[in-house]
Scaffold this active site. Sequence first.
Site, PDB file in Angstrom:
ATOM      1  CB  SER A   5      -0.913   0.023   1.223  1.00 23.95           C
ATOM      2  OG  SER A   5      -1.575   1.267   1.318  1.00 23.95           O
ATOM      3  CG  HIS A  28      -4.120  -1.347  -1.720  1.00 26.36           C
ATOM      4  ND1 HIS A  28      -5.200  -2.079  -2.160  1.00 26.36           N
ATOM      5  CD2 HIS A  28      -4.609  -0.513  -0.762  1.00 26.36           C
ATOM      6  CE1 HIS A  28      -6.282  -1.732  -1.490  1.00 26.36           C
ATOM      7  NE2 HIS A  28      -5.952  -0.776  -0.643  1.00 26.36           N
ATOM      8  CG  ASP A  30      -5.352   2.826   0.715  1.00 28.00           C
ATOM      9  OD1 ASP A  30      -6.299   2.073   0.485  1.00 28.00           O
ATOM     10  OD2 ASP A  30      -4.339   2.475   1.355  1.00 28.00           O
ATOM     11  CG  MET A  32      -8.349   7.562   1.887  1.00 30.64           C
ATOM     12  SD  MET A  32      -7.634   7.498   3.542  1.00 30.64           S
ATOM     13  CE  MET A  32      -6.694   5.967   3.432  1.00 30.64           C
ATOM     14  CG  HIS A  61      -9.545   0.597  -0.936  1.00 30.92           C
ATOM     15  ND1 HIS A  61      -9.070   0.387   0.340  1.00 30.92           N
ATOM     16  CD2 HIS A  61     -10.907   0.604  -0.819  1.00 30.92           C
ATOM     17  CE1 HIS A  61     -10.079   0.288   1.182  1.00 30.92           C
ATOM     18  NE2 HIS A  61     -11.200   0.425   0.501  1.00 30.92           N
ATOM     19  CG  MET A  63     -11.427   3.760   1.521  1.00 31.63           C
ATOM     20  SD  MET A  63     -10.050   3.605   2.686  1.00 31.63           S
ATOM     21  CE  MET A  63      -8.680   3.625   1.524  1.00 31.63           C
ATOM     22  CG  MET A 132     -12.072  -2.136   4.558  1.00 34.79           C
ATOM     23  SD  MET A 132     -10.446  -1.791   3.839  1.00 34.79           S
ATOM     24  CE  MET A 132      -9.688  -0.783   5.139  1.00 34.79           C
ATOM     25  CG  ASP A 170      -6.446  -2.309   3.074  1.00 33.03           C
ATOM     26  OD1 ASP A 170      -5.413  -2.175   3.758  1.00 33.03           O
ATOM     27  OD2 ASP A 170      -6.935  -1.387   2.388  1.00 33.03           O
TER      28      ASP A 170
END
Length: 223
Positions: A5, A28, A30, A32, A61, A63, A132, A170
């Site tokens: 990540s 990965h 993230d 956000m 991913h 979010m 998660m 994750d």
Amino acid sequence: MIAPSILSADFARLADEAAAVEGADWLHVDVMDNHFVPNLTIGLPVVEALRRHTPIPLDCHLMIEDPDRWAIGYAEAGAHNVTVHVEAAADPVKLAANIRAAGAKAGLSVKPNTPLEPYLEILRHYDTLLVMSVEPGFGGQGFIAEVLDKVRIARRLVDTGQLTVLVEIDGGINSDTIEAAAEAGVDCFVAGSAVYSADDPARAVAALRAQAGRVTAHGGKAR
């Protein structure tokens, strides 16, 4: 599969940090938005730039709020897998079809306190289930072992042919927790600080993969 990540990487050196985990299965990413989760990270322009500088498939991913609007752009940018949260998607079945039509695999994520059972039918439209094992939003949190019950449910349904998803986890994955996750039936392990805090991130990836592989080989079916 190991997916380092970049949330734990040096954001000023992302191309170098991607190169440092050569041999990883996925990278990965993230995303956000400081709305769905209480943190703000990176968005589509950074993903587009990163795609040009690494051969590792990007596992994005999201979010974020309103993934029905934004997820398609990540697929079009060349992400290999685009994961959205079931808690945020307005029409997750249609969204999965749209992500796939744009050229990526579609992933569905559930937060630690979200039960899996109400969404099993929806999962038939997805390629990846991301469980998660921390509350989404920040790296470095402790592993929530109770979520492994959801992994076991998914693993059983995959092994009996009722689902065809890849099972990903994750949050808090490191040398102390990866074996329990592997025994429960995880296919792909997202690891942030366990990889990027190591002196040799690529070696850390290989070590985690070997540790999970030993459990899989001795404790159950190879997947």
